[in-house]
Design a protein around this motif. Sequence first.
Motif, PDB file in Angstrom:
ATOM      1  N   UNK A   1      69.448 105.569 -10.261  1.00 24.57           N
ATOM      2  CA  UNK A   1      69.241 105.507  -8.815  1.00 24.57           C
ATOM      3  C   UNK A   1      69.567 106.861  -8.202  1.00 24.57           C
ATOM      4  N   UNK A   2      68.721 107.316  -7.313  1.00 30.34           N
ATOM      5  CA  UNK A   2      69.006 108.529  -6.559  1.00 30.34           C
ATOM      6  C   UNK A   2      69.657 108.125  -5.251  1.00 30.34           C
ATOM      7  N   UNK A   3      70.471 109.007  -4.701  1.00 27.12           N
ATOM      8  CA  UNK A   3      71.125 108.723  -3.430  1.00 27.12           C
ATOM      9  C   UNK A   3      70.245 109.263  -2.306  1.00 27.12           C
ATOM     10  N   UNK A   4      69.533 108.358  -1.651  1.00 24.36           N
ATOM     11  CA  UNK A   4      68.693 108.735  -0.512  1.00 24.36           C
ATOM     12  C   UNK A   4      68.461 107.508   0.364  1.00 24.36           C
ATOM     13  N   UNK A   5      67.551 107.622   1.303  1.00 26.15           N
ATOM     14  CA  UNK A   5      67.297 106.537   2.252  1.00 26.15           C
ATOM     15  C   UNK A   5      66.706 105.290   1.582  1.00 26.15           C
ATOM     16  N   UNK A   6      66.137 105.447   0.399  1.00 28.51           N
ATOM     17  CA  UNK A   6      65.476 104.346  -0.285  1.00 28.51           C
ATOM     18  C   UNK A   6      66.355 103.659  -1.335  1.00 28.51           C
ATOM     19  N   UNK A   7      67.577 104.154  -1.558  1.00 26.21           N
ATOM     20  CA  UNK A   7      68.416 103.661  -2.653  1.00 26.21           C
ATOM     21  C   UNK A   7      68.597 102.151  -2.611  1.00 26.21           C
ATOM     22  N   UNK A   8      68.949 101.619  -1.477  1.00 20.86           N
ATOM     23  CA  UNK A   8      69.211 100.180  -1.395  1.00 20.86           C
ATOM     24  C   UNK A   8      67.953  99.369  -1.673  1.00 20.86           C
ATOM     25  N   UNK A   9      66.822  99.788  -1.124  1.00 16.17           N
ATOM     26  CA  UNK A   9      65.581  99.048  -1.342  1.00 16.17           C
ATOM     27  C   UNK A   9      65.156  99.119  -2.815  1.00 16.17           C
TER      28      UNK A   9
ATOM     29  N   UNK B   1      67.147  99.512  -5.345  1.00 15.91           N
ATOM     30  CA  UNK B   1      68.075  98.638  -6.061  1.00 15.91           C
ATOM     31  C   UNK B   1      67.647  97.175  -5.924  1.00 15.91           C
ATOM     32  N   UNK B   2      67.288  96.759  -4.725  1.00 12.95           N
ATOM     33  CA  UNK B   2      66.867  95.369  -4.519  1.00 12.95           C
ATOM     34  C   UNK B   2      65.599  95.052  -5.306  1.00 12.95           C
ATOM     35  N   UNK B   3      64.657  95.991  -5.348  1.00 14.19           N
ATOM     36  CA  UNK B   3      63.458  95.789  -6.160  1.00 14.19           C
ATOM     37  C   UNK B   3      63.847  95.625  -7.625  1.00 14.19           C
TER      38      UNK B   3
END
Length: 180
Positions: A87-95, A97-99
């Motif tokens: 996982x990269x740390x950016x604005x999309x990380x949580x999404x 991860x959920x995917x």
Amino acid sequence: MYELFVLGELMTGDKHGYRLQESLKHAVGPIRQISSGTLYPLISRLVKRGWIRPRPEGPQQGGRLRKMYEVTEAGRERFQELMREPLEYNMETELIFLFKMAYFQHVTKDVRIACLEQYREYLRYNLEYVKSESEVISQKEIPENKRIQLLRMFDYRKHVGLTAVQWVTEEIERIRAAEE
């Protein structure tokens, strides 16, 4: 990010482009939507790369053939690769991860645990930021009412982060304890 979603959805079974779009709408929530102008070019790229293939079905109203998409062996390999990517740390990380979490049933226990551990590190990284920012704000010369509200915001973020870390830690333990 959407590549992972499309391949993951097709890992669960063949789908029409419309069904992929509907599934994605449910996955990302009511605020963030994907347009046909984003999804269908992505599907075309995945077909060109040999990761998915269309299978014509009977015509729909208006006489056009409907296409059902299925994942290829190369697409399955690409899916596994995406699931193993850190996982990269950016604005999309949580999404992202959920995917990934939505498709855990298609990967090994080790990949699931690695993904959860990476996400837990991301959450801890954010908690450290919240803690340091709270300390800075409490010492800055900011109007009292603004400082109080900023500290409340960081307190909220701290509580959400701590709860998320706890949940992820428990999930890692649950997966480790489970039999394959």
